[in-house]
Design a protein around this motif. Structure first.
Motif, PDB file in Angstrom:
ATOM      1  N   ASN A  28       0.926  -1.247   0.198  1.00  0.00           N
ATOM      2  CA  ASN A  28       0.094  -0.054   0.242  1.00  0.00           C
ATOM      3  C   ASN A  28       0.815   1.355  -0.125  1.00  0.00           C
ATOM      4  N   LYS A  29       0.188   2.442  -0.079  1.00  0.00           N
ATOM      5  CA  LYS A  29       1.066   3.651  -0.349  1.00  0.00           C
ATOM      6  C   LYS A  29       1.858   3.962   1.042  1.00  0.00           C
ATOM      7  N   ASN A  30       1.182   3.434   2.210  1.00  0.00           N
ATOM      8  CA  ASN A  30       1.766   3.993   3.511  1.00  0.00           C
ATOM      9  C   ASN A  30       2.684   3.165   3.544  1.00  0.00           C
ATOM     10  N   TRP A  31       2.879   1.948   3.237  1.00  0.00           N
ATOM     11  CA  TRP A  31       4.368   1.146   3.391  1.00  0.00           C
ATOM     12  C   TRP A  31       5.076   1.534   2.487  1.00  0.00           C
ATOM     13  N   SER A  32       4.923   2.147   1.280  1.00  0.00           N
ATOM     14  CA  SER A  32       5.602   2.418   0.144  1.00  0.00           C
ATOM     15  C   SER A  32       6.700   3.701   0.497  1.00  0.00           C
ATOM     16  N   SER A  33       5.522   4.378   1.377  1.00  0.00           N
ATOM     17  CA  SER A  33       6.489   5.704   1.807  1.00  0.00           C
ATOM     18  C   SER A  33       7.388   6.065   3.012  1.00  0.00           C
ATOM     19  N   PHE A  34       6.865   4.604   3.844  1.00  0.00           N
ATOM     20  CA  PHE A  34       7.997   4.281   4.688  1.00  0.00           C
ATOM     21  C   PHE A  34       9.440   3.975   4.115  1.00  0.00           C
ATOM     22  N   VAL A  35       9.144   2.938   3.396  1.00  0.00           N
ATOM     23  CA  VAL A  35      10.391   2.325   2.869  1.00  0.00           C
ATOM     24  C   VAL A  35      11.007   3.194   1.825  1.00  0.00           C
ATOM     25  N   ALA A  36      10.432   4.334   1.335  1.00  0.00           N
ATOM     26  CA  ALA A  36      11.147   5.234   0.552  1.00  0.00           C
ATOM     27  C   ALA A  36      11.634   6.434   1.249  1.00  0.00           C
ATOM     28  N   HIS A  37      11.458   6.739   2.568  1.00  0.00           N
ATOM     29  CA  HIS A  37      11.882   7.862   3.432  1.00  0.00           C
ATOM     30  C   HIS A  37      13.080   7.852   3.533  1.00  0.00           C
ATOM     31  N   PRO A  38      13.900   8.850   3.517  1.00  0.00           N
ATOM     32  CA  PRO A  38      15.508   8.829   3.562  1.00  0.00           C
ATOM     33  C   PRO A  38      15.973   8.402   5.055  1.00  0.00           C
TER      34      PRO A  38
END
Length: 368
Positions: A28-38
């Motif tokens: 989902n978008k939430n997990w994706s944003s976590f993984v992509a955060h610096p």
């Protein structure tokens, strides 16, 4: 349904291997944003303790396209297996592959073209490599600047038609990924030369080269380049090596440390190798450099065609043919024994090997 707090998801994801994180980005978008955060990427990289090997090989598909293939090899208790593989199509050329840095690998073609990829995420970026008829690329290096948290590529250029790699004619350029995205020229003094178009070795925030003095012929020295402050320095080699054949020396990075490899042992039928580990300056004025020595001796065969390329589980991995073994062999300093690294693949032609830590450090699928 009660949702899981973000900080708990964050810590759960930190425990997962890179392969799982790449797959879970699609949940989902939430997990994706976590993984992509610096912050997540840096924290996950800092907590990664599993060290593998990365093997690369080149295959020519046709007169227009080549394929760079990467294989992540995990070694546990003398058992090795392939964790994953990744392939990247590139223009037809011969390529130089540089050691992995935080999961990223830089490689460049003999006729131009510099690429940075992350084999774990299967992403690759191509850097703009400006063409100039008056100069030609001599060598490249790739490293991480801890001051700015940026990755940098350094490239030496020399005028076309000039054979000697001397500082009077060389030009050093630096490319910072995701910052200026352009090449900058770095001025340097004093005079020194870089023989054999050697690639710089990156360790501890510095690039290093063996330099044959252009003015004083009394011996060789090691040139350092501080990647953060972009300034040059000079390191003195061990005194016992000053009068030896410096062209039989090589610089490598082992376990994050700079090492000077001495293969000048004709009197013992080339069965010996000395690895000098650089421990830094021990005087306040920086006049004395400390080196520690590790000696490898094969009981019966020559090892002058090998180089140490990694340290895994306390063993030193040697790349190069040893009679009776293979082209990848471990040496155990405690037991003084050699053993072949068996991967289970029939052949690795034209391959490069280095230590590797998988990461989700981002690199865009585009051209800078």
């Amino acid at each position: 349904m009660t949702s899981i707090p973000d900080h708990i998801i964050f810590h759960i994801l930190l425990q997962l291997p890179v392969k799982s994180l790449v797959r879970f980005k699609c949940v989902n978008k939430n997990w994706s944003s976590f993984v992509a955060h610096p912050d997540f990427i840096k924290t996950h990289l800092d907590g990664t303790k599993t060290q593998s090997l990365i093997i690369s090989c080149l295959e020519h598909q046709n007169l227009h396209t080549s394929i760079i293939r990467f294989f992540s090899i995990r070694v546990i208790n003398e058992v090795s297996d392939i964790e994953f593989s990744a392939s990247f199509p590139v223009p037809f050329d011969s390529y130089h592959v540089l050691p992995s840095c935080n999961g990223l690998i830089c490689f460049y073609g003999s006729h131009g073209g510099i690429h940075v990829c992350n084999p774990a995420t299967r992403k690759m970026a191509t850097l703009s490599d400006r063409s100039d008829a008056d100069v030609q690329s001599s060598t490249c290096g790739f490293g991480f600047d801890t001051i700015t948290d940026k990755y940098k590529i350094v490239k030496f250029l020399k005028p076309s038609g000039v054979d000697d790699d001397i500082s009077d004619s060389l030009r050093l350029e630096v490319f910072t990924i995701d910052e200026d995205n352009s090449w900058r020229t770095v001025r340097f003094q004093p005079p020194f030369r870089f023989p054999h178009r050697q690639r710089p070795v990156f360790a501890g925030g510095f690039f290093y080269w063996i330099s044959d003095p252009a003015v004083d012929s009394s011996g060789f020295s090691i040139i350092s380049f501080d990647l953060g402050h972009e300034i040059f320095g000079v390191i003195k080699p061990p005194e016992s090596l000053w009068r030896k054949n410096w062209y039989l020396f090589s610089l490598v990075e082992l376990g994050g440390e700079l090492c000077l490899v001495d293969l000048d042992f004709h009197v013992v039928e080339k069965k010996r190798m000395d690895i000098w580990i650089f421990k830094g300056n021990v005087d306040c004025d920086g006049t004395h450099d400390l080196w520690l020595r590790e000696t490898i001796i094969h009981p019966s065969e020559s090892i002058d065609c090998t180089l140490p390329v990694a340290v895994v589980g306390g063993e030193i991995l040697l790349h190069g043919y040893v009679k009776g073994l293979g082209e990848l062999n471990f040496y155990d300093p405690k037991l003084g024994r050699f053993r072949e690294l068996e991967i289970g693949k029939d052949s690795w032609q034209y391959f490069h090997v280095s230590s590797y830590v998988g990461s989700i450090v981002t690199v865009s699928n585009n051209q800078y």
